[in-house]
Design a protein around this motif. Structure first.
Motif, mmCIF file in Angstrom:
data_model
loop_
_atom_site.group_PDB
_atom_site.id
_atom_site.type_symbol
_atom_site.label_atom_id
_atom_site.label_comp_id
_atom_site.label_asym_id
_atom_site.label_seq_id
_atom_site.Cartn_x
_atom_site.Cartn_y
_atom_site.Cartn_z
ATOM 1 N N ASN A 121 0.806 -1.206 -0.086
ATOM 2 C CA ASN A 121 -0.083 -0.058 0.013
ATOM 3 C C ASN A 121 1.138 1.240 0.009
ATOM 4 O OD1 ASN A 121 -2.511 -1.265 0.238
ATOM 5 N ND2 ASN A 121 -2.007 -1.549 2.421
ATOM 6 N N ASP A 156 0.697 4.440 -0.371
ATOM 7 C CA ASP A 156 0.461 5.601 0.595
ATOM 8 C C ASP A 156 0.528 5.637 2.096
ATOM 9 O OD1 ASP A 156 0.143 7.359 -1.476
ATOM 10 O OD2 ASP A 156 -1.946 6.693 -1.835
ATOM 11 N N MET A 157 0.617 4.076 2.524
ATOM 12 C CA MET A 157 0.775 4.031 3.832
ATOM 13 C C MET A 157 2.425 4.284 4.097
ATOM 14 S SD MET A 157 -1.938 3.516 5.611
ATOM 15 C CE MET A 157 -1.394 2.821 7.024
ATOM 16 N N LYS A 201 6.480 4.927 4.943
ATOM 17 C CA LYS A 201 7.274 6.198 5.234
ATOM 18 C C LYS A 201 8.703 6.023 4.569
ATOM 19 C CE LYS A 201 4.395 7.590 9.179
ATOM 20 N NZ LYS A 201 4.037 7.423 10.511
ATOM 21 N N ASP A 240 4.516 0.555 9.217
ATOM 22 C CA ASP A 240 3.324 1.404 9.187
ATOM 23 C C ASP A 240 2.257 0.448 8.539
ATOM 24 O OD1 ASP A 240 4.172 4.314 9.316
ATOM 25 O OD2 ASP A 240 6.108 3.342 8.712
ATOM 26 N N PHE A 241 2.496 -0.675 8.432
ATOM 27 C CA PHE A 241 1.390 -1.624 7.897
ATOM 28 C C PHE A 241 1.259 -1.599 6.528
ATOM 29 C CE2 PHE A 241 0.780 -0.291 12.273
ATOM 30 C CZ PHE A 241 0.940 -1.636 13.153
ATOM 31 N N ALA A 242 2.341 -1.183 5.860
ATOM 32 C CA ALA A 242 2.005 -0.811 4.350
ATOM 33 C C ALA A 242 2.559 -1.985 3.577
ATOM 34 C CB ALA A 242 2.982 0.301 4.099
#
Lengths: 70, 283
Positions: free
Chosen positions: A5, A7-8, A10, A58-60
């Motif tokens: 994902n 956009d999650m 960093k 960030d769980f991305a």
């Protein structure tokens, strides 16, 4: 199979550094926050171990076994 | 966006992205914790999380579990009250080194002494991240902090030794590099009856790593990989950390002791005889 994902993200790079199969690298694009998210350059090498998923602060990103999807 | 992540069932995804910096290890510890909470065999409505103040104090706000964000240093007294009011709950205190050992240090040793049935997870980043990088009780001697520009002159706490000597029944330490082991340790700590303590060494690249020339979050993780040794069952007196960055990880203590409520009920039942009914909460 790895799912990202962007956009999650960093852009800490932990998933890229610790992926045991070397699937990921930084992409050239920016996400909405201005970081470079990872992209799967060798998606076929992904074993679905989910080490990226458990490291990601960030769980991305996460990996899943294709067997469990099908 | 995060909704399809397998761990998002236990996260308040509407509050994401979280406030933690890029490279911070806190998100990784939360990631491990939600996996431990999902795998510990307890239904989510029986697990409660109490946090104090600080960067780590924000954890309670990001978990889709019953959670409370207490005043500075007071998560353990709040958790004690929660446990005594409803002993069926599994109470987890999730806070940072400054909150648990400086402002709340006294509460920690007394909860361990009483063997209050709770799990304490301390994310140790050696500094006060939210307020600008001041010295905490775990900052190694010689490390630079905003309140110690020439290096910290004090000796730090050895947290596993402190927890062990105060009476904790389960003591483990892992870093954010050891994610699988940390998840297992948190799961064991949640399942353990009595006062269990898990220390998680985590990078603070913005305030601790930068001042001490440790690089960014990724470099600090590499440092954990190179400098950590695993010694399960090590004597907690030997596992202190210093400025060299050497970290001894492992499960150090796993023993049995009657918990606070067990001792309370046993003592009163012996004293008052059959008229005493075991205390099982007020709810």
């Amino acid at each position: 199979m790895v799912t990202i994902n962007p956009d999650m993200c960093k852009g800490c790079g932990i998933c890229i550094r610790f992926c045991p199969a070397g699937v990921l690298e930084f992409s050239d694009e920016f996400n909405s926050k201005g970081y470079h998210p990872p992209r799967a350059v060798r998606p076929e090498a992904c074993t679905g171990c989910d080490l990226c998923g458990i490291y990601c602060p960030d769980f991305a990103i996460f990996g899943i076994l294709l067997k469990t999807v099908a | 966006m995060v909704n399809n992540n397998p761990v998002s069932d236990l996260l308040r995804t509407d509050r994401m992205p979280h406030i933690w910096c890029s490279g911070c290890g806190l998100g990784t510890t939360v990631n491990c914790f939600v996996r431990a909470a999902a795998g510990c065999g307890l239904p989510p409505d029986q697990i409660t999380v109490v946090s104090g103040i600080g960067c780590t104090g924000r954890v309670a706000g990001y978990l889709k579990l019953d959670s409370f964000h207490t005043t500075h240093g007071r998560p353990i007294p709040f958790a004690t009250g929660l446990k005594l009011a409803n002993p069926r709950l599994k109470v987890v205190v999730y806070s940072g080194d400054g909150d648990l050992f400086a402002i709340g240090g006294n509460h920690f040793i007394h909860a361990a002494r009483r063997n209050m049935d709770m799990t304490v997870i301390c994310v140790n980043n050696f500094t006060y991240g939210m307020t600008g990088g001041q010295v905490t009780p775990t900052t190694p001697t010689g490390a630079i902090a905003s309140t110690a520009p020439y290096g910290n002159t004090e000796d730090p706490f050895n947290l596993p030794y402190l927890a062990d000597s105060a009476g904790a029944v389960y003591v483990a330490r892992w870093t954010t590099f050891h994610v699988r082991q940390a998840t297992k340790a948190m799961k064991e700590a949640i399942q353990k009856k009595g006062f269990s303590f898990v220390e998680l060494v985590s990078p603070c690249p913005t305030l601790y790593g930068r001042r001490n020339r440790m690089g960014d979050g990724l470099d600090m993780m590499e440092g954990y990989k190179e400098n950590s040794t695993i010694r399960n069952g090590a004597d907690t007196r030997d596992v202190g950390m210093d400025i060299s960055g050497k970290i001894v990880c492992g499960k150090f203590v796993d023993r049995e002791r009657p918990s606070f409520l067990e001792q309370y009920n046993t003592r009163l039942a012996a004293r008052l005889g059959p008229s005493y009914k075991n205390y099982e909460g007020v709810l």
